[in-house]
Write an enzyme that holds these catalytic residues in place. Structure first.
Site: not given
Length: 309
Positions: A164, A176
Site C-alpha cells: 500500500s 494497518y
C-alpha cells in the site's frame, strides 16, 4: 547532446516495452494460489486468470464466497475455505494445495487477504486492535508464504505480495500502516533470498480503490472507538479533534475507484510475464503523493501530513 539523450531514452523505453511483453510459456499447466478471493482484487484476479487458462486455486473466507466464485468461472478453478488468522486453517490449505499441484509445483502465490479497521490515533487503540490487523495483513501473509515456498521453489515461480502507499508513509494510526511497512520489509528480504533459486518476489502497490477493505461505516467505527476511549484521553484531544479526524480519515478512504482491473492487470502481468517488475506502483496517488512524501525531509513530510488534519 539532447538528441543523443532522447535517442537513448527512446531505446530504453523500447527495450523495456519489448521485455515486458514476453509471456511465460505453458500457462495452462501452471497453478496459482490466491488468498482473499471472496471479493475485491482477489475475486477479480481469480476470474481473470481463469479466463487466461491458468489453474486457479482460490482461498475464500466463506463458503458463500467460494460458491459464488465457482459459479462465475470454469471447472478448472478450485476453492478452499481459508481463514488466514488460524494456523490450522493455513496448514490445511497448504496441504490441500500440495495435493492439487502434486509434483508439478505451484507457479504463483498472491497474498491478497487484508483488512484496514480499526484505524485511529494510536492512543485511542488497544493492543488487541493492533494485533487484529497485524495478524491478518502481516503475520498470516508470512505464514502462508513460508508454508508454500517449497512448492514454488519447484517451479522457480512467483510470489506476489500486496502492499500500500501506507507502506512508505504512515498516513494514520493503528496497525494497518505498520503491517504494510512490514510487508515491504518482508518482500524485500524475500526477493533477495529467492533470487538464488530463480524465484521472483513482486510487490503490488494499489492506490485508492473501492474494495471491502474500506468499510462504508467508517464514521460508525470511529465513533465506536471514541466511545470506549478513557475520559482523560477524550479531554486531552477534545471533540473538535475527533470531528476533524473523522473528516480526515473519511477523505483518505472514501471515493475509491470502482474499476479494479488496473490492479489485477498488474497482478496478472507479475504472474505471466517473463520479466515482471519488482514493484508495481499503480495510479498517480501511489506513485506521486506517498512516493514524494517518503523522500522529503521528515520535518517537511510531517508538516504536510499534520496540516491535512
Amino acid at each position: 547532446m539532447w538528441l543523443h539523450l532522447a535517442v537513448l531514452v527512446g531505446l530504453f523505453c523500447l527495450l523495456r516495452w519489448y521485455r515486458e511483453r514476453q509471456v511465460v510459456s505453458h500457462l495452462r499447466d501452471k497453478f496459482v494460489f490466491i488468498t482473499g478471493c471472496d471479493s475485491g482484487f482477489g475475486n477479480l484476479l481469480a476470474r481473470q486468470l481463469d479466463l487466461r487458462g491458468l489453474r486457479v486455486l482460490a482461498g475464500c473466507l466463506t463458503e458463500q464466497g467460494a460458491e459464488q466464485l465457482r459459479s462465475q468461472t470454469s471447472g478448472r478453478l478450485q476453492t478452499v475455505i481459508l481463514d488466514v488468522t488460524k494456523p490450522e486453517s493455513v496448514a490445511a490449505a497448504a496441504e490441500w494445495v500440495k495435493e492439487r499441484v502434486g509434483d508439478r509445483g505451484l507457479w504463483g502465490l498472491v497474498t491478497n487477504a487484508g483488512i484496514l479497521p480499526p484505524a485511529a490515533p494510536n492512543e485511542w487503540l488497544t493492543k488487541d486492535d493492533f494485533s487484529k490487523i497485524l495478524n491478518v495483513n502481516l503475520i498470516s501473509l508470512i505464514e502462508v508464504t513460508l508454508s508454500l515456498l517449497p512448492l514454488i521453489r519447484r517451479t522457480r515461480g512467483r510470489v506476489v505480495n500486496v502492499s500500500s502507499p501506507a507502506g512508505r508513509v504512515s498516513l494514520f494510526g493503528g496497525g494497518y500502516c505498520i503491517s504494510k511497512y512490514g510487508v515491504e520489509a518482508f518482500s524485500d528480504s524475500l526477493r533477495r533470498e529467492l533470487s538464488h533459486f530463480g524465484i521472483r518476489a513482486v510487490l503490488i502497490v494499489p492506490g485508492k480503490y473501492k474494495t471491502s477493505i474500506f468499510p462504508d461505516n467508517t464514521q460508525d467505527v470511529l465513533e465506536g472507538i471514541w466511545r470506549r476511549v478513557s475520559a482523560g484521553v477524550k479531554e486531552s484531544y477534545g471533540q473538535k479533534y475527533f470531528e476533524d479526524y473523522c473528516q480526515y480519515f473519511h477523505g483518505l478512504t472514501a471515493k475509491g475507484k470502482e474499476n479494479l482491473s488496473p490492479v489485477t492487470n498488474c497482478m496478472e502481468h507479475a504472474l505471466t510475464a517473463v520479466y515482471p517488475r519488482i514493484r508495481y506502483s499503480i495510479d498517480w496517488d501511489s506513485k506521486c503523493f506517498s512516493f514524494a512524501l517518503s523522500y522529503l525531509p521528515t520535518s517537511e513530510a510531517d508538516f504536510i501530513l499534520c496540516h491535512m488534519l
